[in-house]
Design a protein around this motif. Structure first.
Motif, PDB file in Angstrom:
ATOM      1  N   SER A   1       0.829  -1.169   0.000  1.00  0.00           N
ATOM      2  CA  SER A   1       0.000   0.000   0.000  1.00  0.00           C
ATOM      3  C   SER A   1       0.861   1.215   0.000  1.00  0.00           C
ATOM      4  O   SER A   1       2.038   1.189   0.277  1.00  0.00           O
ATOM      5  CB  SER A   1      -0.914   0.028   1.204  1.00  0.00           C
TER       6      SER A   1
ATOM      7  N   ASP B   1      -6.148   5.271  -2.892  1.00  0.00           N
ATOM      8  CA  ASP B   1      -5.397   6.112  -1.964  1.00  0.00           C
ATOM      9  C   ASP B   1      -5.283   7.544  -2.473  1.00  0.00           C
ATOM     10  O   ASP B   1      -5.430   8.503  -1.701  1.00  0.00           O
ATOM     11  CB  ASP B   1      -3.992   5.533  -1.754  1.00  0.00           C
TER      12      ASP B   1
ATOM     13  N   ARG C   1      -3.005  11.734   5.391  1.00  0.00           N
ATOM     14  CA  ARG C   1      -3.523  10.364   5.317  1.00  0.00           C
ATOM     15  C   ARG C   1      -4.006   9.962   6.698  1.00  0.00           C
ATOM     16  O   ARG C   1      -3.282  10.128   7.673  1.00  0.00           O
ATOM     17  CB  ARG C   1      -2.447   9.377   4.844  1.00  0.00           C
TER      18      ARG C   1
END
Length: 298
Positions: free
Chosen positions: A5, A123, A193
Protein backbone atom coordinates in the motif's frame (compact mmCIF):
# COMPACT_ATOMS: atom_id res chain seq x y z
CA UNK A 1 1.61 0.42 1.13
CA UNK A 2 2.58 -1.10 3.10
CA UNK A 3 2.02 -4.52 1.64
CA UNK A 4 1.79 -3.13 -0.81
CA UNK A 5 0.00 0.00 0.00
CA UNK A 6 1.01 3.58 -0.29
CA UNK A 7 1.27 3.72 3.44
CA UNK A 8 3.30 0.63 3.54
CA UNK A 9 5.03 -1.31 1.16
CA UNK A 10 6.25 -1.87 4.04
CA UNK A 11 4.85 -4.08 1.38
CA UNK A 12 4.31 -7.41 3.02
CA UNK A 13 7.47 -9.40 2.42
CA UNK A 14 8.97 -6.33 0.76
CA UNK A 15 12.31 -4.54 0.62
CA UNK A 16 13.72 -2.01 -1.79
CA UNK A 17 16.55 0.39 -2.39
CA UNK A 18 15.84 3.76 -0.77
CA UNK A 19 12.85 2.57 1.24
CA UNK A 20 12.70 1.42 4.83
CA UNK A 21 10.95 -1.94 5.05
CA UNK A 22 10.03 -4.17 7.97
CA UNK A 23 10.30 -7.41 6.09
CA UNK A 24 12.78 -8.77 3.50
CA UNK A 25 11.74 -9.77 0.00
CA UNK A 26 13.58 -12.17 -2.32
CA UNK A 27 15.94 -12.90 0.56
CA UNK A 28 18.25 -15.89 0.81
CA UNK A 29 15.35 -17.80 2.36
CA UNK A 30 13.32 -17.47 -0.84
CA UNK A 31 13.86 -20.39 -3.29
CA UNK A 32 16.38 -19.18 -5.90
CA UNK A 33 14.13 -20.18 -8.80
CA UNK A 34 11.40 -17.87 -7.51
CA UNK A 35 13.54 -14.85 -6.64
CA UNK A 36 13.20 -13.13 -10.06
CA UNK A 37 9.41 -13.44 -9.91
CA UNK A 38 9.21 -12.23 -6.30
CA UNK A 39 11.49 -9.29 -7.09
CA UNK A 40 9.43 -8.42 -10.20
CA UNK A 41 6.21 -8.39 -8.17
CA UNK A 42 7.82 -6.26 -5.50
CA UNK A 43 9.25 -3.68 -7.93
CA UNK A 44 5.89 -3.50 -9.73
CA UNK A 45 4.14 -2.68 -6.44
CA UNK A 46 6.88 -0.37 -5.16
CA UNK A 47 6.93 1.72 -8.35
CA UNK A 48 3.15 2.04 -8.37
CA UNK A 49 3.31 3.06 -4.71
CA UNK A 50 5.77 5.82 -5.59
CA UNK A 51 3.55 7.05 -8.43
CA UNK A 52 0.69 7.34 -5.95
CA UNK A 53 2.62 8.81 -3.06
CA UNK A 54 5.99 10.40 -3.85
CA UNK A 55 6.99 13.73 -5.33
CA UNK A 56 4.91 16.85 -5.95
CA UNK A 57 2.49 15.61 -8.62
CA UNK A 58 -1.17 16.63 -8.41
CA UNK A 59 -3.86 13.98 -7.84
CA UNK A 60 -4.87 14.31 -11.49
CA UNK A 61 -1.29 13.67 -12.62
CA UNK A 62 -0.94 10.71 -10.25
CA UNK A 63 -4.12 9.10 -11.55
CA UNK A 64 -3.00 9.67 -15.14
CA UNK A 65 0.36 8.02 -14.39
CA UNK A 66 -1.37 5.07 -12.73
CA UNK A 67 -3.70 4.72 -15.72
CA UNK A 68 -0.66 4.58 -18.02
CA UNK A 69 0.96 2.09 -15.65
CA UNK A 70 -2.16 -0.10 -15.78
CA UNK A 71 -2.12 0.02 -19.60
CA UNK A 72 1.48 -1.23 -19.65
CA UNK A 73 0.57 -3.93 -17.14
CA UNK A 74 -2.32 -5.06 -19.34
CA UNK A 75 -0.02 -5.13 -22.36
CA UNK A 76 2.71 -7.20 -20.68
CA UNK A 77 0.16 -9.79 -19.53
CA UNK A 78 -1.15 -10.50 -23.02
CA UNK A 79 -0.37 -14.03 -24.26
CA UNK A 80 1.56 -12.67 -27.25
CA UNK A 81 3.60 -10.18 -25.22
CA UNK A 82 6.78 -10.70 -23.23
CA UNK A 83 7.33 -7.09 -22.22
CA UNK A 84 6.37 -3.52 -23.05
CA UNK A 85 9.44 -3.17 -25.26
CA UNK A 86 7.20 -3.32 -28.35
CA UNK A 87 4.64 -0.90 -26.87
CA UNK A 88 4.84 2.66 -28.24
CA UNK A 89 6.02 5.21 -25.67
CA UNK A 90 6.48 2.61 -22.94
CA UNK A 91 7.66 4.35 -19.74
CA UNK A 92 8.68 1.31 -17.70
CA UNK A 93 9.90 -1.24 -20.26
CA UNK A 94 12.45 -2.99 -18.03
CA UNK A 95 10.07 -3.35 -15.12
CA UNK A 96 7.28 -4.81 -17.21
CA UNK A 97 9.67 -7.00 -19.16
CA UNK A 98 10.60 -8.72 -15.88
CA UNK A 99 7.01 -8.85 -14.67
CA UNK A 100 5.76 -10.18 -17.99
CA UNK A 101 8.35 -12.93 -17.97
CA UNK A 102 7.35 -13.89 -14.43
CA UNK A 103 3.64 -13.78 -15.27
CA UNK A 104 4.02 -16.02 -18.32
CA UNK A 105 6.39 -18.44 -16.63
CA UNK A 106 4.35 -18.89 -13.46
CA UNK A 107 0.83 -18.06 -14.62
CA UNK A 108 0.44 -15.22 -12.16
CA UNK A 109 -3.21 -14.23 -11.54
CA UNK A 110 -3.71 -10.93 -13.33
CA UNK A 111 -6.56 -9.89 -11.03
CA UNK A 112 -4.18 -9.63 -8.08
CA UNK A 113 -1.87 -7.26 -9.96
CA UNK A 114 -4.78 -5.09 -11.08
CA UNK A 115 -6.20 -5.03 -7.53
CA UNK A 116 -2.95 -3.53 -6.27
CA UNK A 117 -3.28 -0.67 -8.76
CA UNK A 118 -6.88 -0.15 -7.68
CA UNK A 119 -5.66 0.30 -4.10
CA UNK A 120 -3.13 2.94 -5.14
CA UNK A 121 -5.77 4.78 -7.18
CA UNK A 122 -8.11 4.67 -4.19
CA UNK A 123 -5.40 6.11 -1.96
CA UNK A 124 -4.88 9.05 -4.32
CA UNK A 125 -8.61 9.80 -4.48
CA UNK A 126 -9.14 9.42 -0.73
CA UNK A 127 -6.17 11.63 0.13
CA UNK A 128 -7.34 14.33 -2.30
CA UNK A 129 -10.88 14.30 -0.94
CA UNK A 130 -9.96 13.97 2.74
CA UNK A 131 -11.88 10.71 2.98
CA UNK A 132 -12.12 9.10 6.42
CA UNK A 133 -12.61 5.36 6.79
CA UNK A 134 -15.91 4.71 8.53
CA UNK A 135 -15.06 1.48 10.32
CA UNK A 136 -12.82 -1.59 10.36
CA UNK A 137 -14.91 -3.28 7.67
CA UNK A 138 -14.07 -0.49 5.22
CA UNK A 139 -10.40 -0.66 6.19
CA UNK A 140 -10.34 -4.42 5.61
CA UNK A 141 -11.97 -3.89 2.21
CA UNK A 142 -9.03 -1.63 1.38
CA UNK A 143 -6.58 -4.28 2.63
CA UNK A 144 -8.24 -6.74 0.24
CA UNK A 145 -6.88 -4.59 -2.60
CA UNK A 146 -3.68 -3.18 -1.09
CA UNK A 147 -2.15 -6.12 0.79
CA UNK A 148 -3.93 -9.43 0.28
CA UNK A 149 -3.01 -9.71 -3.44
CA UNK A 150 0.69 -9.82 -2.52
CA UNK A 151 0.20 -12.86 -0.30
CA UNK A 152 -1.95 -14.58 -2.91
CA UNK A 153 0.66 -13.98 -5.60
CA UNK A 154 3.37 -15.49 -3.40
CA UNK A 155 1.22 -18.48 -2.47
CA UNK A 156 0.61 -19.02 -6.19
CA UNK A 157 4.36 -19.14 -6.76
CA UNK A 158 4.76 -21.65 -3.93
CA UNK A 159 1.96 -23.85 -5.29
CA UNK A 160 -0.28 -23.42 -2.24
CA UNK A 161 -3.75 -22.52 -3.53
CA UNK A 162 -6.51 -24.07 -1.37
CA UNK A 163 -9.19 -21.87 0.19
CA UNK A 164 -7.98 -22.28 3.78
CA UNK A 165 -4.47 -21.19 2.85
CA UNK A 166 -5.78 -18.22 0.88
CA UNK A 167 -7.91 -17.12 3.84
CA UNK A 168 -4.96 -17.39 6.22
CA UNK A 169 -2.77 -15.48 3.78
CA UNK A 170 -5.38 -12.72 3.63
CA UNK A 171 -5.43 -12.56 7.43
CA UNK A 172 -1.64 -12.24 7.64
CA UNK A 173 -1.45 -9.63 4.88
CA UNK A 174 -4.35 -7.58 6.24
CA UNK A 175 -2.75 -7.72 9.68
CA UNK A 176 0.55 -6.49 8.25
CA UNK A 177 -1.22 -3.62 6.50
CA UNK A 178 -3.08 -2.63 9.66
CA UNK A 179 0.10 -2.88 11.73
CA UNK A 180 1.74 -0.55 9.24
CA UNK A 181 -1.12 1.93 9.65
CA UNK A 182 -0.80 1.98 13.46
CA UNK A 183 3.00 2.12 13.18
CA UNK A 184 2.81 5.08 10.78
CA UNK A 185 0.31 7.41 12.45
CA UNK A 186 3.02 10.02 13.06
CA UNK A 187 4.06 9.84 9.40
CA UNK A 188 0.67 9.61 7.73
CA UNK A 189 -1.22 12.42 9.45
CA UNK A 190 1.18 15.20 8.30
CA UNK A 191 0.72 13.86 4.77
CA UNK A 192 -3.06 14.12 5.07
CA UNK A 193 -3.52 10.36 5.32
CA UNK A 194 -5.74 9.01 8.06
CA UNK A 195 -6.66 5.36 8.57
CA UNK A 196 -8.11 5.70 12.08
CA UNK A 197 -11.69 4.36 11.81
CA UNK A 198 -14.31 7.04 12.41
CA UNK A 199 -16.50 4.80 14.57
CA UNK A 200 -13.57 3.92 16.85
CA UNK A 201 -12.65 7.60 17.19
CA UNK A 202 -16.22 8.42 18.16
CA UNK A 203 -16.38 5.53 20.63
CA UNK A 204 -13.32 6.90 22.45
CA UNK A 205 -14.49 10.52 22.29
CA UNK A 206 -11.70 11.51 19.93
CA UNK A 207 -11.16 13.36 16.68
CA UNK A 208 -8.35 13.23 14.11
CA UNK A 209 -7.38 16.71 15.32
CA UNK A 210 -6.56 15.26 18.76
CA UNK A 211 -3.89 13.05 17.17
CA UNK A 212 -2.63 15.84 14.90
CA UNK A 213 -2.14 18.18 17.86
CA UNK A 214 -1.13 15.44 20.33
CA UNK A 215 -3.84 16.84 22.61
CA UNK A 216 -2.52 16.21 26.14
CA UNK A 217 -6.03 16.18 27.57
CA UNK A 218 -6.88 13.18 25.37
CA UNK A 219 -3.67 11.16 25.80
CA UNK A 220 -5.29 8.31 27.74
CA UNK A 221 -8.12 7.98 25.22
CA UNK A 222 -5.67 8.02 22.30
CA UNK A 223 -3.58 5.32 23.97
CA UNK A 224 -6.69 3.22 24.51
CA UNK A 225 -7.71 3.57 20.86
CA UNK A 226 -4.29 2.61 19.50
CA UNK A 227 -4.16 -0.31 21.93
CA UNK A 228 -7.55 -1.52 20.71
CA UNK A 229 -6.50 -1.28 17.05
CA UNK A 230 -3.22 -3.08 17.74
CA UNK A 231 -5.03 -5.86 19.62
CA UNK A 232 -7.30 -6.40 16.62
CA UNK A 233 -4.30 -6.59 14.27
CA UNK A 234 -2.56 -9.05 16.59
CA UNK A 235 -5.64 -11.28 16.66
CA UNK A 236 -5.87 -11.24 12.88
CA UNK A 237 -2.19 -12.17 12.59
CA UNK A 238 -2.59 -15.04 15.03
CA UNK A 239 -5.55 -16.37 13.04
CA UNK A 240 -3.47 -16.51 9.88
CA UNK A 241 -0.23 -17.74 11.50
CA UNK A 242 -0.90 -21.49 10.98
CA UNK A 243 -0.18 -20.86 7.29
CA UNK A 244 3.54 -20.99 8.10
CA UNK A 245 3.22 -24.77 8.35
CA UNK A 246 1.72 -24.98 4.86
CA UNK A 247 4.28 -22.98 2.87
CA UNK A 248 7.07 -25.35 1.85
CA UNK A 249 10.80 -25.20 2.49
CA UNK A 250 12.73 -22.03 3.14
CA UNK A 251 9.79 -19.87 2.07
CA UNK A 252 7.88 -21.15 5.07
CA UNK A 253 10.68 -19.95 7.33
CA UNK A 254 10.65 -16.54 5.68
CA UNK A 255 6.92 -16.35 6.34
CA UNK A 256 7.56 -17.20 10.00
CA UNK A 257 9.92 -14.22 10.20
CA UNK A 258 7.36 -11.99 8.49
CA UNK A 259 4.72 -12.95 11.06
CA UNK A 260 7.14 -12.45 13.94
CA UNK A 261 8.31 -9.14 12.49
CA UNK A 262 4.75 -7.86 12.44
CA UNK A 263 4.14 -9.02 16.00
CA UNK A 264 7.40 -7.39 17.08
CA UNK A 265 6.22 -4.04 15.73
CA UNK A 266 3.13 -4.41 17.91
CA UNK A 267 5.37 -5.20 20.89
CA UNK A 268 7.35 -2.02 20.25
CA UNK A 269 4.21 0.09 19.96
CA UNK A 270 3.03 -1.35 23.29
CA UNK A 271 6.42 -0.66 24.85
CA UNK A 272 5.99 3.06 24.12
CA UNK A 273 2.52 2.92 25.71
CA UNK A 274 0.82 2.94 22.31
CA UNK A 275 1.91 6.52 21.60
CA UNK A 276 2.63 5.83 17.93
CA UNK A 277 1.21 9.23 16.98
CA UNK A 278 4.39 10.65 18.55
CA UNK A 279 7.14 8.26 17.42
CA UNK A 280 7.34 5.70 14.64
CA UNK A 281 8.80 2.40 15.85
CA UNK A 282 10.88 0.07 13.67
CA UNK A 283 12.37 -3.41 13.85
CA UNK A 284 16.17 -3.37 13.92
CA UNK A 285 18.56 -5.91 12.44
CA UNK A 286 19.87 -6.55 15.94
CA UNK A 287 16.49 -8.09 16.76
CA UNK A 288 16.85 -10.84 14.14
CA UNK A 289 18.05 -13.45 16.68
CA UNK A 290 14.92 -12.82 18.76
CA UNK A 291 12.70 -13.15 15.70
CA UNK A 292 14.43 -16.37 14.68
CA UNK A 293 14.03 -17.78 18.20
CA UNK A 294 10.32 -16.98 18.19
CA UNK A 295 9.94 -18.37 14.68
CA UNK A 296 11.41 -21.68 15.82
CA UNK A 297 8.59 -22.12 18.33
CA UNK A 298 5.68 -21.43 15.98
Amino acid sequence: MTTASSSSPDAPLGSGVGHYENFPVASWLCPPALRPAVAAIYHFARTADDLADEGEATPTQRLADLARYRAELHHCLQPTSRSTLDMPDARWPGLFQALGQAAHRHGLPAACLHDLLSAFEQDVRHTASGHRYADMAELLAYCRLSANPVGRLLLHLYGVRDNTALQQSDQICSALQLINFWQDISVDLPRQRCYLPADALQRHGLSVADFESANPAKTAAMQALVAELCAHARGLMQQGAPLVHRVPGRAGWELRLVVQGGLRILDRIAAQQHRSWQTRVTVHKTELPLLVWRALWM
